[in-house]
Design an enzyme around this catalytic site. Structure first.
Site, mmCIF file in Angstrom:
data_model
loop_
_atom_site.group_PDB
_atom_site.id
_atom_site.type_symbol
_atom_site.label_atom_id
_atom_site.label_comp_id
_atom_site.label_asym_id
_atom_site.label_seq_id
_atom_site.Cartn_x
_atom_site.Cartn_y
_atom_site.Cartn_z
ATOM 1 N N GLY A 1 -5.081 -48.928 18.580
ATOM 2 C CA GLY A 1 -5.160 -49.921 17.511
ATOM 3 C C GLY A 1 -6.388 -49.781 16.638
ATOM 4 N N HIS B 1 -0.948 -50.878 16.337
ATOM 5 C CA HIS B 1 -1.187 -52.018 15.449
ATOM 6 C C HIS B 1 -2.469 -51.857 14.640
ATOM 7 C CE1 HIS B 1 -4.353 -53.525 18.185
ATOM 8 N NE2 HIS B 1 -3.563 -53.034 19.137
ATOM 9 N N ASP B 2 -2.403 -52.284 13.388
ATOM 10 C CA ASP B 2 -3.566 -52.417 12.503
ATOM 11 C C ASP B 2 -4.204 -51.084 12.114
ATOM 12 O OD1 ASP B 2 -3.636 -55.425 12.715
ATOM 13 O OD2 ASP B 2 -4.068 -54.934 14.793
#
Length: 339
Positions: A203, A185-186
């Site tokens: 992440g 994520h991200d």
């Protein structure tokens, strides 16, 4: 006898199967250099065993193989090709001429969006745009993945959505992500990167342009990987990797400059020589105790010959940025490491 058996079995092929095989064969991509083109006609073909929601938007020349799923909010650009048992869920957009190999899954039936540019290949059983594996995620948040153009995601790659509405996972253009890589994520991935098999990004990792990882490497969350850098196989990267550098090790340490990568990218002799001189002054001083790290950086910045070379300035800025607030600092370095 075998000839007679073939003669008998041939009529058993259903007209639908024959039609699908003929239609799919005309839509198989042809490769010219780094570009993928399809030879399909303007009309689209959807195999009768596939489930396509009537609200889905299907472009011209799209071919959908058997047992595929296309959700209600999906949008497919022209010339897309879905191999058997590939699936598109949620609010997902595919640009023109994207290819989903067998078993590929893109998007998720959750708030948010997954967007692909053009000419992307999603490999066998790859999963892109599903819910993140982050405890900060709150059910109902809109989360996003944005993918650029001309990327290839090989078999079993996984790329997750952002962990919150105010962020997004971003993949740039012209990246090769090899088998079983994970991008959490991200993360923010730039352009022209090559991730070898089993490259794992936690992440919020930022990867700039023209980086290259060897196989089975792990990158800690919030690390930054500078442009034109190289990460050796089996490395565990827990701090930033400066531009143009090469790191390796169970806890990755600086091993010098990525000289071969710089040559391949067209850096000239003067630039490479200047980078080597700057690197040695910063990371390989004759007496490390005589002058501190900050003083060595300042000395190179103020050097009349080195301070005006754009590549050197870029490397120095990359090093300084790594010590900014909320950054992790650079990988450790050893006095005997060469370049």
């Amino acid at each position: 006898m075998s000839f007679l058996l073939l003669k008998v079995r041939r009529p058993c092929l259903s007209s639908l199967s024959t039609l699908f095989l003929r239609r799919l064969s005309t839509a198989i991509p042809h490769v010219y250099g780094d570009k993928y083109e399809t030879s399909s006609s303007s009309s689209s073909f959807i195999h009768p065993t596939s489930i396509v929601h009537p609200n889905a938007i299907i472009g011209q020349g799209v071919s959908v193989g058997p047992f595929c799923t296309i959700g209600s909010a999906a949008k497919l650009g022209d010339g897309c090709l879905l191999y058997p048992s590939s699936h598109i869920f949620g609010n997902t957009e595919l640009g023109d001429h994207c290819i989903l190999m067998t078993g590929a899954v893109v998007g998720d039936d959750l708030p948010g969006q997954t967007v692909f540019g053009c000419n992307n290949i999603i490999g066998h059983h790859a999963v892109v745009g599903v819910k993140c594996q982050d405890m900060k995620y709150k059910s109902g948040d809109e989360c996003f993945v944005d993918v650029g153009n001309n990327n290839e995601f090989r078999e079993h790659v996984s790329i997750h959505r952002s962990s919150k509405s105010g962020d997004r996972t971003v993949i740039g253009d012209n990246n090769l992500i090899m088998g079983s890589c994970h991008i959490a994520h991200d993360c923010k991935i730039g352009n022209y990167n090559i991730f070898a098999n089993n490259t794992l990004l936690a992440g919020h990792v930022v990867v700039e342009d023209y980086t290259h990882t060897a196989g089975a490497i792990v990158i800690h969350q919030f690390c930054h990987i500078g442009s034109h850098s190289f990460i050796g196989g089996g490395s565990v990267v827990s701090q930033d990797v400066p531009k143009y550098s090469m790191v390796a090790g169970e806890r990755a340490v600086l091993r010098g400059l990525n000289l071969e990568g710089l040559r391949r990218r067209g850096f000239n002799v003067t630039e490479i020589k200047s980078l080597r001189t700057a690197y040695r002054k910063i990371f390989m001083p004759v007496d490390a105790h005589a002058v501190g790290f900050e003083e060595r950086l300042t000395e190179v910045e103020q050097d009349e010959e080195l301070g005006h070379i754009p590549a050197v300035c870029s490397m120095l800025q990359s090093i300084r940025d790594s010590f900014a607030e909320n950054r992790r600092g650079i990988c450790r370095f050893r006095q005997w490491s060469g370049s």
